[in-house]
Design a protein around this motif. Structure first.
Motif, PDB file in Angstrom:
ATOM      1  N   ALA A   1       0.829  -1.205   0.000  1.00  0.00           N
ATOM      2  CA  ALA A   1       0.000   0.000   0.000  1.00  0.00           C
ATOM      3  C   ALA A   1       0.867   1.259   0.000  1.00  0.00           C
ATOM      4  CB  ALA A   1      -0.958   0.000   1.192  1.00  0.00           C
ATOM      5  N   ASP A   2       1.954   1.225   0.756  1.00  0.00           N
ATOM      6  CA  ASP A   2       2.879   2.365   0.760  1.00  0.00           C
ATOM      7  C   ASP A   2       3.461   2.593  -0.630  1.00  0.00           C
ATOM      8  OD1 ASP A   2       2.447   2.779   3.451  1.00  0.00           O
ATOM      9  OD2 ASP A   2       4.298   1.771   4.092  1.00  0.00           O
ATOM     10  N   ARG A   3       3.859   1.516  -1.277  1.00  0.00           N
ATOM     11  CA  ARG A   3       4.419   1.637  -2.627  1.00  0.00           C
ATOM     12  C   ARG A   3       3.353   2.119  -3.616  1.00  0.00           C
ATOM     13  NH1 ARG A   3       7.378  -2.151  -0.095  1.00  0.00           N
ATOM     14  NH2 ARG A   3       9.621  -2.162  -0.424  1.00  0.00           N
ATOM     15  N   ALA A   4       2.137   1.629  -3.470  1.00  0.00           N
ATOM     16  CA  ALA A   4       1.045   2.066  -4.343  1.00  0.00           C
ATOM     17  C   ALA A   4       0.760   3.551  -4.139  1.00  0.00           C
ATOM     18  CB  ALA A   4      -0.218   1.236  -4.076  1.00  0.00           C
ATOM     19  N   ARG A   5       0.807   4.008  -2.900  1.00  0.00           N
ATOM     20  CA  ARG A   5       0.604   5.427  -2.604  1.00  0.00           C
ATOM     21  C   ARG A   5       1.684   6.258  -3.293  1.00  0.00           C
ATOM     22  NH1 ARG A   5       1.061   5.116   2.415  1.00  0.00           N
ATOM     23  NH2 ARG A   5      -1.125   4.879   2.973  1.00  0.00           N
ATOM     24  N   ASP A   6       2.933   5.811  -3.167  1.00  0.00           N
ATOM     25  CA  ASP A   6       4.046   6.518  -3.810  1.00  0.00           C
ATOM     26  C   ASP A   6       3.883   6.537  -5.328  1.00  0.00           C
ATOM     27  OD1 ASP A   6       5.118   6.855  -1.287  1.00  0.00           O
ATOM     28  OD2 ASP A   6       6.639   5.282  -1.517  1.00  0.00           O
ATOM     29  N   LEU A   7       3.532   5.397  -5.901  1.00  0.00           N
ATOM     30  CA  LEU A   7       3.358   5.306  -7.347  1.00  0.00           C
ATOM     31  C   LEU A   7       2.215   6.196  -7.813  1.00  0.00           C
ATOM     32  CD1 LEU A   7       4.141   4.097 -10.048  1.00  0.00           C
ATOM     33  CD2 LEU A   7       2.701   2.133  -9.514  1.00  0.00           C
ATOM     34  N   GLY A   8       1.120   6.191  -7.064  1.00  0.00           N
ATOM     35  CA  GLY A   8      -0.007   7.065  -7.413  1.00  0.00           C
ATOM     36  C   GLY A   8       0.395   8.527  -7.392  1.00  0.00           C
ATOM     37  N   GLY A   9       1.194   8.905  -6.405  1.00  0.00           N
ATOM     38  CA  GLY A   9       1.677  10.283  -6.337  1.00  0.00           C
ATOM     39  C   GLY A   9       2.563  10.625  -7.518  1.00  0.00           C
ATOM     40  N   LEU A  10       3.427   9.688  -7.896  1.00  0.00           N
ATOM     41  CA  LEU A  10       4.304   9.913  -9.049  1.00  0.00           C
ATOM     42  C   LEU A  10       3.512  10.020 -10.346  1.00  0.00           C
ATOM     43  CD1 LEU A  10       7.245   7.503  -8.176  1.00  0.00           C
ATOM     44  CD2 LEU A  10       7.301  10.012  -8.185  1.00  0.00           C
ATOM     45  N   LEU A  11       2.507   9.186 -10.496  1.00  0.00           N
ATOM     46  CA  LEU A  11       1.667   9.261 -11.698  1.00  0.00           C
ATOM     47  C   LEU A  11       0.933  10.601 -11.774  1.00  0.00           C
ATOM     48  CD1 LEU A  11       0.159   5.665 -11.745  1.00  0.00           C
ATOM     49  CD2 LEU A  11       1.777   6.619 -13.380  1.00  0.00           C
ATOM     50  N   GLY A  12       0.424  11.044 -10.640  1.00  0.00           N
ATOM     51  CA  GLY A  12      -0.254  12.341 -10.597  1.00  0.00           C
ATOM     52  C   GLY A  12       0.698  13.480 -10.902  1.00  0.00           C
TER      53      GLY A  12
END
Length: 106
Positions: free
Chosen positions: A59-70
Motif C-alpha cells: 500500500a505504501d508503494r502504491a501510494r508513492d506510485l499514485g503520487g508519481l503518476l499524478g
C-alpha cells in the motif's frame, strides 16, 4: 501521452490504498477455540500478521506510485499548456502550398 489515463491511474492507486488502510488481517483468524488447537490458531495468526505487514508495504508503494503518476500528469499538462500558449499558429502552414482550385485551368 494520454493524460487522462495517467490521472485515472493515479486516482485508482489512491483508491486501492484507501481500501487497504485500516484493514488488518491480524484479527481475521478469530478465536483459538474455532480451530480446536492453539498451535493452529497461533500459526494462522502469525501468518495473518506477516501478510498484513506485507500488504501495508504494498500500500505504501502504491501510494508513492499514485503520487508519481499524478505528478507526471501535472507536469505533462503544464508543458502542454506552455506549448499551446507559445504556438499561436501552425508553424507548418507556410511550407504547404494550397491545392489548385477546381476550374482554375491549371
Amino acid at each position: 501521452m494520454e493524460l487522462e489515463v495517467l490521472e485515472s491511474a493515479s486516482k485508482g492507486m489512491g483508491e486501492v490504498v484507501s481500501d487497504q488502510e485500516g484493514f488488518e488481517l491480524r484479527g481475521l483468524c478469530g478465536e483459538p477455540r474455532l480451530y480446536g488447537h492453539d498451535g493452529v490458531h497461533a500459526a494462522l495468526a502469525e501468518f495473518c500478521g506477516r501478510w498484513s505487514v506485507g500488504l501495508d508495504a504494498l500500500a505504501d508503494r502504491a501510494r508513492d506510485l499514485g503520487g508519481l503518476l499524478g505528478a507526471a500528469a501535472k507536469a505533462y499538462r503544464e508543458v502542454e499548456h506552455t506549448n499551446l500558449a507559445a504556438l499561436k499558429t501552425d508553424p507548418g502552414l507556410g511550407s504547404v502550398s494550397a491545392p489548385p482550385r477546381v476550374g482554375s485551368g491549371r
